[in-house]
Structures are given as C-alpha cells and as structure tokens.
Write a protein that holds these residues in place. Structure first.
Motif, mmCIF file in Angstrom:
data_model
loop_
_atom_site.group_PDB
_atom_site.id
_atom_site.type_symbol
_atom_site.label_atom_id
_atom_site.label_comp_id
_atom_site.label_asym_id
_atom_site.label_seq_id
_atom_site.Cartn_x
_atom_site.Cartn_y
_atom_site.Cartn_z
ATOM 1 N N HIS A 58 1.301 -3.109 12.389
ATOM 2 C CA HIS A 58 1.241 -2.497 11.035
ATOM 3 C C HIS A 58 -0.015 -1.709 10.635
ATOM 4 O O HIS A 58 -0.985 -1.745 11.247
ATOM 5 C CB HIS A 58 1.151 -3.835 10.105
ATOM 6 N N ASP A 87 -3.585 -3.942 2.122
ATOM 7 C CA ASP A 87 -3.107 -3.022 1.236
ATOM 8 C C ASP A 87 -1.792 -3.096 0.767
ATOM 9 O O ASP A 87 -1.276 -2.944 -0.375
ATOM 10 C CB ASP A 87 -2.636 -1.420 1.972
ATOM 11 N N CYS A 88 -0.795 -3.968 1.588
ATOM 12 C CA CYS A 88 0.440 -4.104 1.199
ATOM 13 C C CYS A 88 0.941 -5.657 0.977
ATOM 14 O O CYS A 88 1.855 -6.010 0.616
ATOM 15 C CB CYS A 88 1.470 -3.385 1.782
ATOM 16 N N CYS A 138 -2.156 -8.002 5.196
ATOM 17 C CA CYS A 138 -2.522 -6.551 4.990
ATOM 18 C C CYS A 138 -3.144 -6.321 3.755
ATOM 19 O O CYS A 138 -2.701 -6.864 2.662
ATOM 20 C CB CYS A 138 -1.213 -5.664 5.143
ATOM 21 N N HIS A 144 -1.223 2.003 8.079
ATOM 22 C CA HIS A 144 -0.801 2.572 6.836
ATOM 23 C C HIS A 144 -1.613 4.082 7.067
ATOM 24 O O HIS A 144 -2.465 4.189 7.534
ATOM 25 C CB HIS A 144 -1.427 2.249 5.557
HETATM 26 ZN ZN LIG Z 1 0.328 -3.093 4.724
#
Ligand SMILES: [Zn+2]
Ligand SMILES: [Zn+2]
Length: 120
Positions: free
Chosen positions: A96, A85-86, A83, A98
């Motif tokens: 998954h 983002d994370c 991911c 966000h």
């Molecule tokens: Zn993520």
C-alpha cells in the motif's frame, strides 16, 4: 480455594481494529473464611468470606481475568496496523502506498489549478 477456568475473549486489535477472539486459561487462588469466624476487629475488606456455604467466584474470576489480559491485544504480534492516510489495513495490502501528500500550505494552489483546468 484453588482452581482454573477457561475463558473466551472477544475484542479488537489495538492497531488495526480487526475483531479478535481467543481463549485463555486463568488460574486463581483465594482464601475464604466463614462469616462468623471472621475477626470483627479486623477491618480488612480484602478478606473473602463465604456466603453461607457458597462461594461467590465472580469478583475473583474477574480480577484474575483482567490481570491476565494483554494491555494492547493484537491480531498478531507484528500487526502493521492501519494506513495513517486512508485507514486501509496494511496486513491486507502490504505494498500500500500513496503519492506524496500535498503540503497543506500549498493545498489552495492545487484547488486553483483544478479551477483553471475546469475552465479550459
Ligand atoms: Zn492508505
Ligand atoms: Zn491487527
């Protein structure tokens, strides 16, 4: 000299950094000449020479293995990676998601809102 060898590969997926290990059979072929039969006028370093009666296979094997290695090793062909983002592995968590990330230009307002909430 012609031969093949089985090598064990250890590395990490280029997309998700998961450790991967694999085995691979690599073939090689090389011409070796006796040191004293090498043409001295021939300044060709590419010619492999015997060391006494022995053959040093290491450079030969190293070249054969490096050429056979995948440019970007993957844990599986369609590895979805991480991911952005994370950093979660998307293979473990395909759904998954966000919330839409806060536009960095408004991030200051979000902090302000949080402050007011804390004061109330
Ligand atoms: Zn993520
Ligand atoms: Zn992967």
């Amino acid at each position: 000299m012609t031969g093949s060898t089985e090598v064990e590969l250890v590395g990490e997926c280029a997309r998700c950094l998961e450790p991967i290990s694999d085995r691979m059979v690599v073939g090689f072929q090389e011409l070796f000449v006796y040191e004293d039969q090498r043409n001295p006028s021939e300044e060709d370093d590419e010619v492999s020479t015997l060391e006494g009666d022995l053959v040093d296979l290491e450079p030969l094997l190293r070249d054969a293995v490096v050429l056979a290695l995948p440019f970007q090793p993957l844990c599986e062909d369609d590895c979805p990676g991480l991911c952005p983002d994370c950093g979660a592995r998307l293979k473990d968590d395909p759904d998954h998601a966000h919330d839409a990330p806060i536009d960095p230009r408004w991030a200051g307002l979000a902090a302000l809102k949080q402050d007011q909430h804390d004061q109330n």
